[in-house]
Design an enzyme around this catalytic site. Structure first.
Site, PDB file in Angstrom:
ATOM      1  CE  LYS A 361      -4.184  -1.721   0.086  1.00  0.00           C
ATOM      2  NZ  LYS A 361      -5.137  -1.441  -1.026  1.00  0.00           N
ATOM      3  CG  ASP A 362       4.820   3.297   2.053  1.00  0.00           C
ATOM      4  OD1 ASP A 362       4.782   4.250   1.249  1.00  0.00           O
ATOM      5  OD2 ASP A 362       5.613   3.257   3.010  1.00  0.00           O
TER       6      ASP A 362
END
EC number: 6.3.5.13
Length: 449
Positions: A361-362
């Site tokens: 997600k990052d």
């Protein structure tokens, strides 16, 4: 084979048959999940079917290509091989690849770095090939020291495994140093000459793995890979057992000579690549040599190898060349930029970034990609895609390049309709974006090698 393992193997094979023959689906993982659910030690119980042993290929970038080239080379030498060629590199993927048949000479298995702790203790491979370590999927893998700890622990649980490590990578050598102290045999490979390439703007590792001092380099190949040494004498590139010399990297591919530890040399060449591919093919050549593959068989396998799974695949769509490749972290992107810059033609680039679970997600890592190098490209056309297309747009805005959003490769090609066909399109995707792009190109274009 006990009753429990017999059931695990039977159900795994039945699952594979159903997926492939009835549902016409990929069976690279689910059969292994079924087998491991019935027998958590299924890999250990399947390992004795290998008459010569197993080789596991691990590292942040380049696992699939290295793994598949190595498997092809061993097969070319006349031995049978079980291999997770589709890149299913966790324990379930390894178990699934081991299910077919009553036996084989070798298993050649790609392994996710964090999955080594689940794979090595059961498989007990003869060799673990460690290609490189870079920051990747930080929200899943954490920082590099966690990955290093995992690989060291996996090697400790597989004491007969020899570590074949990239001696040019300080982070991989940090693993080797700790594993060697615990009794692991270590062999190192690397490039034995200065390629006179500009260093990357944001290297992954700057400090000594022992004392923390900033490392000095005689030369670098890319990222943190090169001839490194600690100024305090605590840490340095090890003596290389497999050495690449006479390295050529250009738009036509790569070529180099390999010096083997017991003497003798071989010539390796491929019609694809970049500097990172020199390391991948050197690692494959080293492992193939250890497995008893002669140099002629290795080169023959390489001559017949065509990149799969979206890695450096070439297509022609409506008369335009399209190059598809995986780019999932700063180093991977930087090497893709280096590769496309060997192509001197004006070009278009489509950056596709998703943030699914297998991507992470990052995506703050896109700010460590040296996109600024693209400013030297004449008449570059850039497009942004994927779930995080707007983040890519912002990053490109800070570079000074406009990158309008497009949803598919087909849409990008449509926008290039009036652009001369001799301008190629490079499509660079992270994990979950790669397969849809590959399927789309296969549906509307002609693949060429």
């Amino acid at each position: 084979m006990g009753v429990r393992n017999s059931c695990a193997v039977g159900l795994g094979r039945l699952t594979s048959w159903g997926l492939r023959r009835v549902l016409h689906r990929n069976a690279s993982q689910m059969p292994g999940r079924v087998a491991l659910a019935v027998d958590p030690n299924a890999i250990a119980h399947l390992a004795p079917k290998l008459s010569e042993g197993a080789i596991v290929v691990c590292g942040t970038n380049g696992k699939t290509t290295t793994n598949n080239v190595l498997a092809n080379a061993i097969e070319r030498s006349g031995r049978t091989v079980l291999c997770n060629r589709a890149g299913a590199n966790m324990a379930a993927g390894v178990a699934a690849a081991l299910l077919p048949g009553s036996g084989a000479d070798w298993a050649v298995m790609e392994a996710d770095e964090l999955s080594t702790i689940h794979i090595l203790p059961q498989l007990q491979p003869r060799y673990l090939v460690l290609l490189n370590l870079f920051r990747d999927q930080l929200d899943r893998a954490g920082e590099i020291d966690h990955v290093q700890d995992t690989i060291v622990a996996a090697l400790a649980a597989s004491p007969a495994t020899t570590l074949v490590v990239c001696g040019d990578d300080p982070l991989s050598v940090g693993v080797a140093l700790r594993a060697k102290k615990a009794g692991t045999k270590v062999l190192a490979f690397g490039i034995g000459e200065d390629l006179h390439l500009p260093p990357d703007r944001v290297p992954e590792a700057r400090f000594c793995q022992v004392c923390g001092a900033e490392l000095a380099y005689d030369y670098r190949a890319y990222a943190q890979l090169g001839a490194f040494r600690c100024p305090n004498g605590d840490f340095e590139r090890p003596k290389l057992d497999f050495v690449a010399t006479g390295v050529r990297v250009d738009a036509h591919g790569v070529a180099f000579g390999v010096a083997f530890p017991e003497g003798g040399t071989a010539h390796v060449s491929a019609s694809f690549g970049g500097v990172y591919m020199v390391y991948n093919l050197l690692a494959a050549a080293a492992a193939a040599h250890l497995a008893g593959v002669d140099a002629a068989s290795f080169q023959a396998a390489l001559d017949g190898y065509h990149p799969e799974n979206g890695r450096l695949q070439h297509f022609t769509v409506g008369g335009r060349e399209v190059v598809l490749n995986l780019a999932k972290n700063p180093t991977g992107f930087n090497q893709n930029i280096s590769l496309l810059q060997t192509d001197t033609r004006p070009k278009a680039v489509f950056f596709v970034i998703n943030d699914d679970f297998n991507d992470g997600k990052d995506i703050s890592w896109i700010w460590d990609v040296d996109f600024e190098r693209l400013l030297s490209e004449k008449d570059l056309l850039a497009f942004a895609g994927g779930h995080r297309a707007n983040d890519v747009q912002v990053r490109m805005k800070y570079v000074g390049i406009k990158a309008p959003v497009a949803s598919t490769v087909g849409e990008v090609l449509g926008r290039l309709g009036s652009v001369p066909l001799d301008r190629p399109l490079y499509v660079l995707c992270n994990y979950s974006a790669l397969w849809p792009a590959k399927a789309e190109l296969e549906g509307m274009g002609e693949r060429h090698d």
